[in-house]
Design an enzyme around this catalytic site. Structure first.
Site, PDB file in Angstrom:
ATOM      1  CG  HIS A   1      -0.427  -0.247   2.715  1.00 17.29           C
ATOM      2  ND1 HIS A   1       0.435  -0.879   3.483  1.00 17.29           N
ATOM      3  CD2 HIS A   1      -0.300   0.692   3.856  1.00 17.29           C
ATOM      4  CE1 HIS A   1       0.303  -0.499   4.291  1.00 17.29           C
ATOM      5  NE2 HIS A   1       0.058   0.602   4.560  1.00 17.29           N
TER       6      HIS A   1
ATOM      7  CG  HIS B   1       0.199   4.302   4.348  1.00 16.44           C
ATOM      8  ND1 HIS B   1      -0.687   3.785   5.835  1.00 16.44           N
ATOM      9  CD2 HIS B   1      -0.641   5.720   4.108  1.00 16.44           C
ATOM     10  CE1 HIS B   1      -2.261   4.523   5.748  1.00 16.44           C
ATOM     11  NE2 HIS B   1      -2.096   4.629   4.828  1.00 16.44           N
TER      12      HIS B   1
ATOM     13  CG  ASP C   1       4.664   3.039   7.673  1.00 15.36           C
ATOM     14  OD1 ASP C   1       4.624   3.593   6.778  1.00 15.36           O
ATOM     15  OD2 ASP C   1       4.576   2.206   8.450  1.00 15.36           O
ATOM     16  CG  HIS C   2       4.315   0.170   4.134  1.00 17.66           C
ATOM     17  ND1 HIS C   2       4.437  -1.432   5.010  1.00 17.66           N
ATOM     18  CD2 HIS C   2       4.151   0.912   5.752  1.00 17.66           C
ATOM     19  CE1 HIS C   2       3.457  -1.415   6.210  1.00 17.66           C
ATOM     20  NE2 HIS C   2       3.641  -0.432   6.739  1.00 17.66           N
TER      21      HIS C   2
ATOM     22  CG  HIS D   1      -3.908   0.803   7.171  1.00 14.59           C
ATOM     23  ND1 HIS D   1      -3.800   0.650   8.284  1.00 14.59           N
ATOM     24  CD2 HIS D   1      -3.267   0.779   6.154  1.00 14.59           C
ATOM     25  CE1 HIS D   1      -3.369   1.490   8.122  1.00 14.59           C
ATOM     26  NE2 HIS D   1      -2.554   1.338   7.242  1.00 14.59           N
TER      27      HIS D   1
ATOM     28  CG  ASP E   1       0.723  -1.237   8.265  1.00 15.61           C
ATOM     29  OD1 ASP E   1       1.615  -1.829   7.947  1.00 15.61           O
ATOM     30  OD2 ASP E   1       0.607   0.041   7.863  1.00 15.61           O
TER      31      ASP E   1
ATOM     32  CG  HIS F   1       3.643  -1.523  11.359  1.00 17.78           C
ATOM     33  ND1 HIS F   1       4.987  -0.326  11.342  1.00 17.78           N
ATOM     34  CD2 HIS F   1       2.918  -1.795  10.503  1.00 17.78           C
ATOM     35  CE1 HIS F   1       4.193   0.527  11.044  1.00 17.78           C
ATOM     36  NE2 HIS F   1       3.493  -0.491   9.963  1.00 17.78           N
TER      37      HIS F   1
END
Length: 256
Positions: free
Chosen positions: A53, A55, A57-58, A111, A128, A166
């Site tokens: 996805h 985001h 942080d990915h 999400h 996530d 995570h």
């Protein structure tokens, strides 16, 4: 193939899958440097990057890794993820030759609207959407969508190794215990995870069978969860799920 859970940023995991020739797939590299470091240290060659996805942080390290290694990027259909070599959607298949690998793509909105998971070789890279003893917050979808996504993942074989994005398991166990305090498997999982984290070891991957037994978001129909959330039996399963998600959003894990 060898699976590596690579810690990154604050609590992310970047997942690496390497064959015996040193060819590597990386999943959700939110930061390029840990991938660069492990590839240099172990003489690995990055060949493909799978993204679940959009985001940061990915995906934050994906572009620089692709530019420096020539690795192809596979990602969901989402304009927020630029410069992608292969766009994928539900039912698609990712076939790689170096390393030899095949992953089925499962759409898991909730999400985010375009979130996907990759399933293959007994592994589930779920970003996530599904965490150990937890699930992601609902940012762009609805509780009904998120529950349907989790139902799809829960239908996979029990020996599937869940590779979430995570390290949240200890806090997730603390929350789950407030709803399901008599769950023996949950208590054991909580103790095991606390011991792993005290040694700096990851709590992932974990079998899907373990999640069936411990994860409240996969157990919305379990009598113990129904009793905890809806003792009067007035809610449907989506409403129960939404109640659990709201309680988790408000939960403050105890400081060890």
């Amino acid at each position: 193939m060898r699976l590596i859970a690579l810690p990154a940023l604050t609590d992310n995991y970047i997942w690496l899958l390497a064959d015996d020739r040193g060819d590597v797939i990386v999943v959700d590299p939110g930061d390029a440097q840990p991938v660069v470091d492990v590839c240099a240290r172990e003489n690995l060659r990055l060949r493909a990057i799978l993204l679940t996805h959009h985001h940061p942080d990915h995906i934050g390290g994906a572009q620089s890794l692709a530019a420096s290694t020539g690795a192809r990027i596979v990602a969901p259909i989402d304009a927020r993820i630029p410069n992608v070599d292969q766009r994928v959607a539900d039912g698609d298949c990712v076939v790689l030759t170096h390393p030899t690998a095949r992953f089925d793509v499962i759409a898991v909105p909730g999400h985010t609207s375009s979130h996907v998971a990759y399933h293959g070789h007994g592994l589930l890279f779920c970003g996530d959407t599904l965490f150990s003893v937890g699930c992601g917050r609902i940012f762009e979808g609805t509780p009904a969508q998120m529950l349907a996504s989790l139902d799809r993942l829960a239908a996979l074989p029990g020996d599937t190794q869940v590779c979430g994005g995570h390290e949240y398991t200890v806090a997730n166990c603390a929350f789950a215990m407030t709803l399901d305090p008599h769950n023996r498997e949950l208590r054991i999982r909580s103790e095991e995870c606390a011991a792993l984290r005290s040694k700096g070891q990851p709590t992932l991957p974990v079998t899907l069978a373990s999640e069936w037994a411990t994860n409240p978001f996969l157990r919305v129909d379990a009598p113990a969860l129904v009793d905890a959330i809806d003792p009067q039996r007035r809610l449907d399963r989506v409403e129960r799920f939404a109640q659990i998600r709201r309680r988790k959003d408000d939960f403050k894990a105890p400081v060890p």
